[in-house]
Write a protein that holds these residues in place. Sequence first.
Motif, mmCIF file in Angstrom:
data_model
loop_
_atom_site.group_PDB
_atom_site.id
_atom_site.type_symbol
_atom_site.label_atom_id
_atom_site.label_comp_id
_atom_site.label_asym_id
_atom_site.label_seq_id
_atom_site.Cartn_x
_atom_site.Cartn_y
_atom_site.Cartn_z
ATOM 1 N N GLY A 113 35.137 51.945 53.642
ATOM 2 C CA GLY A 113 34.407 51.811 54.795
ATOM 3 C C GLY A 113 34.564 52.947 55.723
ATOM 4 O O GLY A 113 35.461 53.732 55.450
ATOM 5 N N SER A 114 33.856 53.062 56.862
ATOM 6 C CA SER A 114 34.004 53.855 57.795
ATOM 7 C C SER A 114 34.795 53.534 58.908
ATOM 8 O O SER A 114 34.597 52.382 59.592
ATOM 9 C CB SER A 114 32.574 54.437 58.389
ATOM 10 O OG SER A 114 31.815 53.158 59.065
ATOM 11 N N GLY A 115 35.655 54.311 59.369
ATOM 12 C CA GLY A 115 36.410 54.067 60.438
ATOM 13 C C GLY A 115 36.464 55.441 61.398
ATOM 14 O O GLY A 115 37.745 55.820 61.759
ATOM 15 N N GLY A 116 35.333 55.654 61.985
ATOM 16 C CA GLY A 116 34.179 55.015 61.588
ATOM 17 C C GLY A 116 33.024 56.030 61.503
ATOM 18 O O GLY A 116 33.253 57.414 61.675
ATOM 19 N N ILE A 117 31.787 55.443 61.663
ATOM 20 C CA ILE A 117 30.539 56.132 61.670
ATOM 21 C C ILE A 117 30.250 56.453 63.362
ATOM 22 O O ILE A 117 30.385 55.647 64.167
ATOM 23 C CB ILE A 117 29.251 55.427 61.319
ATOM 24 C CG1 ILE A 117 29.332 55.515 59.582
ATOM 25 C CG2 ILE A 117 27.932 55.947 61.871
ATOM 26 C CD1 ILE A 117 29.071 57.196 59.252
ATOM 27 N N MET A 118 29.883 57.808 63.908
ATOM 28 C CA MET A 118 29.831 57.779 65.302
ATOM 29 C C MET A 118 28.474 57.673 65.757
ATOM 30 O O MET A 118 27.688 58.728 65.364
ATOM 31 C CB MET A 118 30.324 59.115 65.735
ATOM 32 C CG MET A 118 31.794 59.409 65.432
ATOM 33 S SD MET A 118 32.955 58.559 66.282
ATOM 34 C CE MET A 118 33.354 57.471 64.945
ATOM 35 N N LEU A 119 28.140 56.608 65.897
ATOM 36 C CA LEU A 119 26.554 56.166 65.917
ATOM 37 C C LEU A 119 25.652 57.017 66.827
ATOM 38 O O LEU A 119 24.543 57.381 66.381
ATOM 39 C CB LEU A 119 26.410 54.620 66.271
ATOM 40 C CG LEU A 119 24.964 54.196 66.108
ATOM 41 C CD1 LEU A 119 24.703 54.223 64.411
ATOM 42 C CD2 LEU A 119 25.091 52.669 66.267
ATOM 43 N N PRO A 120 26.136 57.327 67.709
ATOM 44 C CA PRO A 120 25.325 58.375 68.506
ATOM 45 C C PRO A 120 24.689 59.609 68.019
ATOM 46 O O PRO A 120 23.658 60.113 68.509
ATOM 47 C CB PRO A 120 25.933 58.753 69.956
ATOM 48 C CG PRO A 120 26.921 57.611 70.025
ATOM 49 C CD PRO A 120 27.417 56.954 68.554
ATOM 50 N N ASN A 121 25.538 60.096 66.742
ATOM 51 C CA ASN A 121 25.206 61.288 66.125
ATOM 52 C C ASN A 121 24.004 60.838 65.217
ATOM 53 O O ASN A 121 23.397 61.777 64.547
ATOM 54 C CB ASN A 121 26.270 61.788 65.341
ATOM 55 C CG ASN A 121 27.445 62.278 66.331
ATOM 56 O OD1 ASN A 121 27.231 62.678 67.254
ATOM 57 N ND2 ASN A 121 28.591 62.495 65.481
#
Length: 327
Positions: free
Chosen positions: A72-80
């Motif tokens: 998994g992602s540690g992490g996905i930078m969601l604002p991008n």
Amino acid sequence: MKISVLDFVSVVEGGTVSQALAESADLAKLAEELGCHRFWIAEHHGMPGIASSAVAVCLAHIGHATSTIRIGSGGIMLPNHSPMVIAEQFGTLDALFPGRIDLGLGRAPGADQRIAQMLRKDLHSAAERFPQDVVELRALFAGDDRLPMQAMPGAGASPELWMLGASLFGAQLAAMLGLPYAFASHFAPAALDDALATYRQNFRPSESLDRPHVMVAANCFAADTVAEAELLASSMDQSFVALRTGTPGRLPPPVPGYRESLPPQALAGLRAMREVSAIGTADDVRATITALIARTEADELVLTGSTFDPKARHHSLRIAMQALAGL
């Protein structure tokens, strides 16, 4: 105690991105063999020494190299990103590797301010919308029919969602949404105790989690001698100093006595940033990690620590997993 691995898919000086990706897959295979619970990679952009910018693509590569370990992602930078795009990407991963996918979410950009221009996004506004975007992402996975469009793949997928953070904001949001919380103590330990207290005190049970669940991150460099472990750690130390001084590059070879060569201010900054680190022999690692678990009452632990020589990291992980058995 579940123990996992966070990998930066490091590109070393003189190496290539292809080599870094192959070595990351080899590390994931070893982590699976040794009984690690998760193998995570993180989103970073514009950094010559990190090859994990396309997280979902990297995870597909890791997934095909392994068979049982969670990835998994540690992490996905969601604002991008758009929540829809992340739902589609991780819905696809969930279809490829059912029951194995984690989706850790962060609010930072994973780069300096130039990334906003390159992504053509107002990242300040996007960061302000982060809580709403997390809620929308959950709704997309749930297949909420109130949404204008369903994510396909994505609707009905069940990646394990995590909130990541290095401040009280992430702790508060994780508590409010009833998500497990992972704290980035491997590079930002200052708020560790306050963040965990905030998360636990304010936690609200959700459909997916009935009580607080915490993961803490630690740098780990284990070797047969303390001197060897400290030498291994010097590559990542150099990378952190280069990043903080605005000159990021590829992961350099280790340098004997590197910390002693730094001016006092730089050394103090490095020590503060690397406070949560287990460096030394098996006994040293066990003592440090045991103290960290006692301090944080963590439910899980994720270890990180890039080395110039991938074989040294394999040896380090073997030593650490043996040292931490039974915790």
